[in-house]
Write an enzyme that holds these catalytic residues in place. Structure first.
Site, PDB file in Angstrom:
ATOM      1  N   ARG A 154     -25.811  -2.291   7.559  1.00 41.33           N
ATOM      2  CA  ARG A 154     -25.615  -3.732   7.424  1.00 41.33           C
ATOM      3  C   ARG A 154     -26.127  -4.502   8.645  1.00 41.33           C
ATOM      4  NH1 ARG A 154     -20.043  -5.303   4.560  1.00 41.33           N
ATOM      5  NH2 ARG A 154     -20.205  -3.980   2.738  1.00 41.33           N
TER       6      ARG A 154
ATOM      7  N   GLU B 286     -19.836  -5.525  10.633  1.00 39.64           N
ATOM      8  CA  GLU B 286     -20.747  -4.721  11.448  1.00 39.64           C
ATOM      9  C   GLU B 286     -21.811  -5.561  12.140  1.00 39.64           C
ATOM     10  OE1 GLU B 286     -18.770  -2.133   8.498  1.00 39.64           O
ATOM     11  OE2 GLU B 286     -19.896  -4.019   8.318  1.00 39.64           O
TER      12      GLU B 286
ATOM     13  N   LYS C 158       0.841  -1.186   0.000  1.00 44.93           N
ATOM     14  CA  LYS C 158       0.000   0.000   0.000  1.00 44.93           C
ATOM     15  C   LYS C 158       0.888   1.252   0.000  1.00 44.93           C
ATOM     16  CE  LYS C 158      -4.520   1.140   1.933  1.00 44.93           C
ATOM     17  NZ  LYS C 158      -5.501   0.852   3.003  1.00 44.93           N
TER      18      LYS C 158
END
Length: 613
Positions: free
Chosen positions: A376, A348, A265
């Site tokens: 969610r 979640e 990254k």
């Protein structure tokens, strides 16, 4: 194009991304890390025909550049400009809308099934990060896709990060797979040895069982293979030739294939490489020094600091989040209270259900999630939290309302409507930092109902309103003897309401202004008394969709008591909003103070003209 030229292209792409994101803001580290992989995908597939689905989609900048949208990057994430996520109405190369993690394999499998049923020919590729593999939906899809036998390619972009460092069993599993070159070395060594032994070549040709045995010793079988995928990798995600080779091979296989690609990254920009979390999503910055702009404390930081303060005095207080410790202001909490901090990954549903379990057993858990991601866990809010009625769970809902540049997939415009439907749920709406602190203490300690409480607050900082009215369910901010109009709002929109009230007063109208601090079944019952004092015109100002909004409670209360006031609803409407600045979206929806004042003045002027006529 030769690989040498493609490597030059990759360097140019990185420079382009840094230059433009430094001017517009956006997702930096994730896009720098995926450059070679994105170039290889565009090389090996026709993205106008084949379906390339980038999970989350925040790392699709290279894809957009290479599919004809390079010139649009001057207006990246700006109103009317290029979206920072995949968006099909921009280009046929974007197969679907993306914005939330862990859904790409499900969508890809659906497209693959459609291709087979319709007898069409194209490739389907899901590009999913290791962070997204902490989400349960990804496993449901992988389990089904592997068993289906449907030709499908899943590219696992493994950079050992989501936004913050990955957590959980999958992170450990991938760590094992990353050392699998030991297996490849052992296998190649065995081949070399057997080729010099009489009859060895025959053993090699028939040595499948032997190879599997060696693999089981050197490398535990990957869960992907057990699910039914042909596993390839790990592959160096910055080696164009290796990437192209594996993608070509995967295309020829008529089965589910998973290519495990390892990337870094922030690759190619030292500041982002060394601090990928810091450079994940950035505002405008200096590309030469890497200096990011300073920021004033926002609601998230105040929430995190206050929770830590309360936790120092009470060992029952715990913090739960779903892969967003820095985004929710909780990055300091685990350093001080490691045993009371729980980052569950992009899960979640699990976060909410676990919060319920902790609260039921005597802890004081506070679960911090973005409003858009709390969607969610609607089932868990009902089934695991609300039905029990007496579970004192606290939900800190960050990024409520309009978030701006991230657009439709990230706006928190559904939280009040869906939370209002849940019996026993109380929604607290602070307008400033002082009210947030007061409401946190109330939610944790002074919950009269014993049920769940949610505290919703926006991204960023507070406005001009500095009173602390959190002790009351509704506060009379501006009063008039004979008001022409009553304005009702909650949260930070009190700042827009005050602007509207001031403007109307300058035009000669008398205005009452009410600020609602709590939305619940109890307070909605109290609305009848509030509505009885309302003016002939009532404006309800909100930053949520119309269906299920608090304005419906006002309308119902007026009907019940027979009040003949006209209720005017100012909200975002029943629509998904484009990306742009918060101010621009307010103006688009007509919920900024100036627009509300103008609309109400026009209505009241029309009424006066009719009465004169």
């Amino acid at each position: 194009m030769s690989f040498d030229l493609q490597e030059e292209l990759c360097q140019a792409l990185r420079e382009f991304i840094v230059d433009h994101v430094s001017e517009t803001g956006g997702h930096l580290a994730s896009n720098l890390g995926i450059v070679e992989l994105a170039v290889a995908l565009e090389r090996e597939f026709d993205s106008n025909k084949d379906r390339l689905i980038y999970d989350v989609g925040h790392q699709c900048y290279v894809h957009k550049i290479l599919t004809g949208r390079k010139e649009a990057f001057d207006r990246l994430r700006m109103y009317g400009g290029l979206c920072g996520f995949m968006k099909p109405d921009e280009s046929p190369a974007d197969p679907c809308v993306t914005g939330h993690a862990s859904s790409s394999v499900s969508v890809a499998l659906g497209m693959a099934h459609a291709r087979s049923i319709r007898g069409e020919k194209y490739h389907v590729v899901a590009i999913i990060g290791d962070g997204a593999l902490t989400g349960g939906m990804a496993y449901e899809a992988l389990n089904d896709a592997g068993a289906s036998g449907e030709p499908l390619i899943v590219v696992l972009n493994d950079n050992n990060m989501s936004i913050d460092k990955n957590v959980g069993g999958m992170a450990r599993h991938l760590a094992k797979l990353r050392v699998s070159p030991r297996y490849l070395s052992a296998k190649n060594g065995l081949r070399k040895t057997l080729s010099h032994v009489p009859g060895g070549k025959s053993v090699i040709a028939k040595g499948t069982k032997l190879k599997k045995a060696i693999k089981s010793v050197v490398l535990p079988s990957s869960m992907f293979e057990q699910m039914g995928f042909t596993y390839m990798g790990p592959v160096d995600g910055h080696d164009l030739q290796a990437l192209s080779f594996h993608l070509q091979l995967a295309k020829r296989l008529k089965c589910p294939v998973l290519i495990h690609v390892m990337t870094k990254k922030g690759k190619g920009y030292s500041y982002a490489e060394h601090a990928p979390d810091k450079y994940h999503g950035v505002s405008k910055f200096d590309p030469v020094s890497g200096q990011l702009p300073g920021s004033t404390p926002g609601f998230s930081a105040v929430f995190g600091a206050e929770l830590a303060k309360l936790a120092r005095k009470d060992a029952r207080i715990c913090a739960i989040t779903a892969a967003m410790p820095s985004g929710t202001g909780l990055s300091g909490f685990p350093r001080e209270f490691p045993e009371r901090f729980f980052d569950v990954g992009i899960a979640e549903e699990h976060a909410v259900a676990m919060t319920a379990g902790m609260a039921k057993q005597g802890l004081r858990p506070v679960c911090a999630l973005y409003a858009t991601f709390l969607q969610r866990a609607y089932d868990q809010l009902i089934h695991d939290v609300a039905i029990a009625a007496d579970i004192p769970a606290v939900f800190a809902i960050d990024r409520a309302g309009i978030v701006g540049a991230d657009g439709a997939t990230h706006n928190g415009t559904f939280d009040v409507p869906f939370l209002r439907t849940i019996p026993g749920m109380t929604i607290l709406c602070p307008a400033n930092f002082a009210e947030l602190r007061t409401m946190m203490t109330r939610a944790i300690y002074h919950n009269e109902t014993g049920g769940a409480m949610a505290i919703r607050y926006p991204r960023g900082g507070e406005g001009a309103f500095q009173e602390n009215t959190a002790a009351e369910w509704a506060s009379h901010i501006r009063q008039s003897d004979k008001p022409d109009v009553t304005i009702v709002t909650y949260g930070i929109l009190i700042n827009e309401a005050i602007t509207a009230a001031d403007s109307l007063k300058q035009q000669g109208y008398q205005v009452d202004l009410w600020k609602v601090n709590e939305i619940s079944a109890k307070t909605e019952q109290l609305c009848s008394g509030l509505v009885s004092s309302f003016a002939p015109h009532v404006a309800v100002l909100e930053d949520v969709v119309q269906n299920g909004s608090f304005s419906e409670a006002i309308l119902r209360a007026a009907e019940q008591i027979g009040h003949t006031c006209q209720v005017h609803c100012y909200n975002v409407g029943n629509q998904f909003l484009p990306h742009g600045s918060v101010r621009e979206i307010y103006q688009l929806c007509g919920i900024d103070g100036a627009s509300v004042a103008q609309a109400l003045a026009d209505i009241m002027k029309c009424g006066k003209d009719e009465s004169i006529g």
